[in-house]
Design a protein around this motif. Structure first.
Motif, PDB file in Angstrom:
ATOM      1  N   LEU A 169       0.826  -1.210   0.000  1.00  0.00           N
ATOM      2  CA  LEU A 169       0.000   0.000   0.000  1.00  0.00           C
ATOM      3  C   LEU A 169       0.862   1.263   0.000  1.00  0.00           C
ATOM      4  O   LEU A 169       0.561   2.234  -0.703  1.00  0.00           O
ATOM      5  CB  LEU A 169      -0.943  -0.011   1.207  1.00  0.00           C
ATOM      6  CG  LEU A 169      -2.083  -1.021   1.155  1.00  0.00           C
ATOM      7  CD1 LEU A 169      -2.884  -0.974   2.454  1.00  0.00           C
ATOM      8  CD2 LEU A 169      -3.004  -0.748  -0.030  1.00  0.00           C
ATOM      9  N   ASP A 170       1.929   1.249   0.809  1.00  0.00           N
ATOM     10  CA  ASP A 170       2.814   2.417   0.862  1.00  0.00           C
ATOM     11  C   ASP A 170       3.427   2.698  -0.514  1.00  0.00           C
ATOM     12  O   ASP A 170       3.468   3.846  -0.976  1.00  0.00           O
ATOM     13  CB  ASP A 170       3.927   2.198   1.885  1.00  0.00           C
ATOM     14  CG  ASP A 170       3.423   2.344   3.316  1.00  0.00           C
ATOM     15  OD1 ASP A 170       2.332   2.918   3.483  1.00  0.00           O
ATOM     16  OD2 ASP A 170       4.117   1.893   4.240  1.00  0.00           O
ATOM     17  N   LEU A 171       3.927   1.642  -1.139  1.00  0.00           N
ATOM     18  CA  LEU A 171       4.546   1.810  -2.456  1.00  0.00           C
ATOM     19  C   LEU A 171       3.533   2.314  -3.469  1.00  0.00           C
ATOM     20  O   LEU A 171       3.821   3.198  -4.290  1.00  0.00           O
ATOM     21  CB  LEU A 171       5.144   0.477  -2.922  1.00  0.00           C
ATOM     22  CG  LEU A 171       5.921   0.513  -4.231  1.00  0.00           C
ATOM     23  CD1 LEU A 171       7.088   1.477  -4.133  1.00  0.00           C
ATOM     24  CD2 LEU A 171       6.412  -0.877  -4.601  1.00  0.00           C
ATOM     25  N   GLU A 226      13.158   9.513  -5.064  1.00  0.00           N
ATOM     26  CA  GLU A 226      12.788  10.173  -6.323  1.00  0.00           C
ATOM     27  C   GLU A 226      11.726  11.238  -6.094  1.00  0.00           C
ATOM     28  O   GLU A 226      11.781  12.315  -6.692  1.00  0.00           O
ATOM     29  CB  GLU A 226      12.286   9.135  -7.331  1.00  0.00           C
ATOM     30  CG  GLU A 226      13.394   8.319  -7.973  1.00  0.00           C
ATOM     31  CD  GLU A 226      12.855   7.321  -8.983  1.00  0.00           C
ATOM     32  OE1 GLU A 226      11.628   7.049  -8.962  1.00  0.00           O
ATOM     33  OE2 GLU A 226      13.647   6.787  -9.786  1.00  0.00           O
ATOM     34  N   LYS A 227      10.758  10.945  -5.233  1.00  0.00           N
ATOM     35  CA  LYS A 227       9.720  11.938  -4.933  1.00  0.00           C
ATOM     36  C   LYS A 227      10.315  13.156  -4.235  1.00  0.00           C
ATOM     37  O   LYS A 227       9.822  14.271  -4.400  1.00  0.00           O
ATOM     38  CB  LYS A 227       8.626  11.317  -4.065  1.00  0.00           C
ATOM     39  CG  LYS A 227       7.763  10.282  -4.775  1.00  0.00           C
ATOM     40  CD  LYS A 227       6.926  10.915  -5.862  1.00  0.00           C
ATOM     41  CE  LYS A 227       6.020   9.891  -6.541  1.00  0.00           C
ATOM     42  NZ  LYS A 227       5.184  10.498  -7.594  1.00  0.00           N
ATOM     43  N   ILE A 236       8.338  10.986   8.050  1.00  0.00           N
ATOM     44  CA  ILE A 236       7.871   9.596   8.190  1.00  0.00           C
ATOM     45  C   ILE A 236       8.389   8.746   7.030  1.00  0.00           C
ATOM     46  O   ILE A 236       8.944   7.658   7.226  1.00  0.00           O
ATOM     47  CB  ILE A 236       6.331   9.562   8.246  1.00  0.00           C
ATOM     48  CG1 ILE A 236       5.841  10.274   9.514  1.00  0.00           C
ATOM     49  CG2 ILE A 236       5.824   8.125   8.199  1.00  0.00           C
ATOM     50  CD1 ILE A 236       4.335  10.363   9.626  1.00  0.00           C
ATOM     51  N   ARG A 237       8.211   9.243   5.787  1.00  0.00           N
ATOM     52  CA  ARG A 237       8.657   8.488   4.619  1.00  0.00           C
ATOM     53  C   ARG A 237      10.180   8.361   4.591  1.00  0.00           C
ATOM     54  O   ARG A 237      10.724   7.314   4.237  1.00  0.00           O
ATOM     55  CB  ARG A 237       8.170   9.174   3.336  1.00  0.00           C
ATOM     56  CG  ARG A 237       6.666   9.181   3.160  1.00  0.00           C
ATOM     57  CD  ARG A 237       6.126   7.777   3.109  1.00  0.00           C
ATOM     58  NE  ARG A 237       4.668   7.763   2.973  1.00  0.00           N
ATOM     59  CZ  ARG A 237       3.912   6.693   3.149  1.00  0.00           C
ATOM     60  NH1 ARG A 237       4.483   5.548   3.497  1.00  0.00           N
ATOM     61  NH2 ARG A 237       2.615   6.756   3.000  1.00  0.00           N
ATOM     62  N   PHE A 238      10.875   9.422   4.961  1.00  0.00           N
ATOM     63  CA  PHE A 238      12.328   9.358   4.960  1.00  0.00           C
ATOM     64  C   PHE A 238      12.828   8.354   6.002  1.00  0.00           C
ATOM     65  O   PHE A 238      13.755   7.584   5.749  1.00  0.00           O
ATOM     66  CB  PHE A 238      12.918  10.743   5.233  1.00  0.00           C
ATOM     67  CG  PHE A 238      14.406  10.742   5.331  1.00  0.00           C
ATOM     68  CD1 PHE A 238      15.194  10.620   4.210  1.00  0.00           C
ATOM     69  CD2 PHE A 238      15.027  10.832   6.572  1.00  0.00           C
ATOM     70  CE1 PHE A 238      16.574  10.596   4.304  1.00  0.00           C
ATOM     71  CE2 PHE A 238      16.403  10.815   6.675  1.00  0.00           C
ATOM     72  CZ  PHE A 238      17.182  10.702   5.531  1.00  0.00           C
ATOM     73  N   GLY A 274       1.036   9.048  -6.146  1.00  0.00           N
ATOM     74  CA  GLY A 274       0.808  10.413  -5.693  1.00  0.00           C
ATOM     75  C   GLY A 274      -0.484  10.596  -4.927  1.00  0.00           C
ATOM     76  O   GLY A 274      -0.902  11.721  -4.663  1.00  0.00           O
ATOM     77  N   ILE A 275      -1.135   9.481  -4.591  1.00  0.00           N
ATOM     78  CA  ILE A 275      -2.385   9.583  -3.820  1.00  0.00           C
ATOM     79  C   ILE A 275      -2.126  10.228  -2.466  1.00  0.00           C
ATOM     80  O   ILE A 275      -2.917  11.021  -1.962  1.00  0.00           O
ATOM     81  CB  ILE A 275      -3.014   8.177  -3.641  1.00  0.00           C
ATOM     82  CG1 ILE A 275      -3.431   7.617  -5.008  1.00  0.00           C
ATOM     83  CG2 ILE A 275      -4.193   8.225  -2.688  1.00  0.00           C
ATOM     84  CD1 ILE A 275      -3.955   6.204  -4.944  1.00  0.00           C
ATOM     85  N   GLN A 276      -0.978   9.883  -1.894  1.00  0.00           N
ATOM     86  CA  GLN A 276      -0.614  10.446  -0.587  1.00  0.00           C
ATOM     87  C   GLN A 276       0.614  11.336  -0.784  1.00  0.00           C
ATOM     88  O   GLN A 276       1.739  10.852  -0.804  1.00  0.00           O
ATOM     89  CB  GLN A 276      -0.319   9.322   0.406  1.00  0.00           C
ATOM     90  CG  GLN A 276      -0.160   9.788   1.839  1.00  0.00           C
ATOM     91  CD  GLN A 276       0.034   8.620   2.782  1.00  0.00           C
ATOM     92  OE1 GLN A 276       1.066   7.959   2.761  1.00  0.00           O
ATOM     93  NE2 GLN A 276      -0.975   8.358   3.607  1.00  0.00           N
ATOM     94  N   PRO A 277       0.436  12.638  -0.983  1.00  0.00           N
ATOM     95  CA  PRO A 277       1.577  13.528  -1.249  1.00  0.00           C
ATOM     96  C   PRO A 277       2.502  13.619  -0.041  1.00  0.00           C
ATOM     97  O   PRO A 277       2.105  13.386   1.102  1.00  0.00           O
ATOM     98  CB  PRO A 277       0.920  14.873  -1.557  1.00  0.00           C
ATOM     99  CG  PRO A 277      -0.403  14.815  -0.863  1.00  0.00           C
ATOM    100  CD  PRO A 277      -0.831  13.377  -0.929  1.00  0.00           C
ATOM    101  N   LEU A 278       3.742  13.977  -0.320  1.00  0.00           N
ATOM    102  CA  LEU A 278       4.723  14.120   0.753  1.00  0.00           C
ATOM    103  C   LEU A 278       4.404  15.328   1.626  1.00  0.00           C
ATOM    104  O   LEU A 278       4.014  16.378   1.128  1.00  0.00           O
ATOM    105  CB  LEU A 278       6.128  14.272   0.156  1.00  0.00           C
ATOM    106  CG  LEU A 278       6.651  13.110  -0.695  1.00  0.00           C
ATOM    107  CD1 LEU A 278       8.016  13.464  -1.267  1.00  0.00           C
ATOM    108  CD2 LEU A 278       6.728  11.827   0.117  1.00  0.00           C
TER     109      LEU A 278
END
Length: 525
Positions: free
Chosen positions: A360-362, A499-500, A416-418, A368-372
């Motif tokens: 789901l995260d990937l 990349e994002k 969180i993503r980082f 782009g559903i969940q923007p940074l």
């Protein structure tokens, strides 16, 4: 016997898909509603209806025809203009000579009268010559005199050939009268005209000299006919030549289209290179071959993904079902065994949850559903937090984490993503490190920012596999132990996150000496 009236259904009956409600014409599904959609829809229909072959043939033929017209039209104009200028100069020269001869009077040995003399001048200079009275009557030659209104006589056919009305002659005299030069040259009906005042037997008269433009009109008509014939011939010839050229040019496109259709059906064994049709076609073939290779790789990855996901889902589900059955049938009354079996169920559930979460995260990050959620974050603290999660490996399995981390380094990231990406990089190093179980983690300041790196001491990565390690469910050909439970999506998530963020990242590796994964940041401290 009473009949009950059937209730009327006031609801509007919608026409069927194939009926427009009036004439039974077929309706298109979801017709375009606004102007932009209608324009795009019409353009797409036009594209489907017109072939490149026909466009090339038509363009070649029309271009050839336009070239003929662009060449011939100026030629006609130049010819007409030049002829008129020459006719104007010619009638001026001849008119001046005739005017001089008329003013000199009849020659002494000429006894035939003015009519014959005017005819002689007309024949000698190949022009029409009239002597006109001040009131617009033709004096000489006498057979060209104006016919009285309503009169008929034997010279009517000759007068019809004259083609000069009394009104025209009156206008001619007016032009001479107002001319400062005493003579005029102008374009008449079908001829260039010279006019001037002359003396006839002591009386004032006016000279009318006409230089016919019939030769020019005939030549232009003949030229126009030849241009039409030439244009028709060129159009037909260019259309056939264009057909041959278009067929030669569109042949590789047709071949590539057919190969592309087969590729879309899953056949990846064809080569788009064929006969060398030029640089552009070679580049197109190269691009299509590259697309074929990428699609082939994606197809293999998709199949591997389905196989891996099916296996990863099936294994914990099988374990959960088996141990749940064991609790029911065997260990339900034995607290110790029941707790062991329940713990297996919990562990497998966590594993399944981790797999679903990673997928789901990937998906969310890639789509782009969940923007940074970017903000200035303490990268040093993020790295320490990720390392704390691996502390149990030091205590239980003897892993060593060598750290060289500069403090107070900040960057604009989604914390969180980082943190998830950093955790995945360290976990990947733990899984692939060597027998010494050593992992080196660095975060060092550089001239333009700072650099985070994770190094393992494993067998390294083969050069041909360096570009593939970021793919989903990629498995290295090297064997290794996995103390950190993974789903095979770790590095793919790392790649997508970096990349994002627009960060520079990569991997360096040497077989037998381990690998180093790194990412570079601009400094916000």
């Amino acid at each position: 016997m009473s009949h009950k009236k059937k209730p009327t259904d006031n609801r509007t009956q919608q026409p069927s898909f194939f009926d427009d409600g009036n004439s039974g014409r077929v309706q298109e599904p979801n017709p375009p509603q606004n102007r932009k959609e209608r324009r795009i829809h019409g353009y797409q229909r036009k594209q489907r209806a017109t072939s490149v072959y026909f466009l090339l043939c038509s363009l070649f033929a029309v271009l050839s025809l336009v070239i003929v017209l662009l060449f011939s039209a100026p030629q006609q104009y130049i010819f007409s203009r030049t002829y008129q200028e020459e006719a104007s100069e010619s009638v001026l020269t001849k008119g001046r000579v005739i005017e001089h001869d008329v003013n000199d009077g009849l020659p002494q040995d000429w006894g035939s009268g003015w009519s014959a003399y005017v005819r002689k001048l007309s024949y000698a200079h190949q022009v029409r010559v009239f002597i006109v009275s001040p009131n617009g009557e033709v004096l000489y030659p006498e057979e060209a005199q104006n016919t009285p209104t309503g009169a008929e006589n034997e010279n009517s056919n000759q007068r019809a050939d004259v083609g000069v009305s009394k009104e025209t002659l009156a206008l001619h005299i007016q032009r001479i009268a107002i001319s400062p030069n005493g003579y005029v040259v102008y374009r008449g009906v079908g001829e260039y005209v010279y006019g001037g005042a002359v003396e006839i037997d002591g009386n004032t008269a006016y000279l009318y000299v006409g230089q016919s433009l019939e030769l020019m009109t005939t030549a232009l008509r003949s030229m126009s006919m030849r241009i039409v014939l030439l244009g028709t011939f060129v159009f037909m010839l260019s259309f056939f030549v264009g057909s041959a050229v278009a067929g030669w040019l569109t042949k590789p496109l047709t071949e590539m289209t057919e190969k592309a259709r087969r590729m879309a059906q899953g056949q990846f064994d064809m080569d788009f290179h064929g006969v060398d049709y030029g640089k552009e076609m070679v580049e197109l073939a190269d691009a299509l071959n590259h697309a074929r290779d990428e699609l082939s790789k994606t197809d293999r990855m998709q199949k591997e993904l389905i196989a891996n996901v099916s296996h990863d889902f099936k294994t914990p589900l099988t374990m959960i079902k088996a141990y749940a059955s064991m609790i029911i049938e065997i260990s339900g009354d034995n607290p110790e065994k029941r707790n062991q079996h329940a713990q297996v169920i919990i562990d497998e559930t966590d594993r399944l949850t981790s797999l679903v979460s990673d997928v789901l995260d990937l998906s969310k990050i890639s789509s782009g559903i969940q923007p940074l959620q970017l903000q200035i974050a303490n990268i040093s603290a993020c790295v320490w937090d990720a390392l704390k999660r691996f502390a149990y490996l030091q205590e239980t399995q003897g892993y060593t984490f060598e750290t060289d981390i500069d403090e107070g380094l900040f960057a604009m990231v989604d914390e969180i993503r980082f943190g998830q990406a950093i955790y995945n990089l360290i976990g990947n190093a733990v899984n692939y490190t060597g027998e010494d179980k050593r992992v080196i983690v660095k975060l060092k300041r550089e001239e333009t920012g700072f650099r985070f790196s994770v190094r393992d001491t494993g067998v390294g990565i083969k050069p041909e596999e360096l570009n593939e390690i970021w793919d989903r469910y990629y498995r290295s050909s090297s064997s290794h132990k996995r103390p950190v439970q993974g789903t095979g999506l770790g590095l793919s998530i790392v790649k997508t996150v970096f990349e994002k963020h627009g960060l520079a990242f990569g991997v360096t590796s040497e077989e037998g000496k381990g690998s180093t994964f790194y990412v570079c940041f601009p400094d916000f401290s």
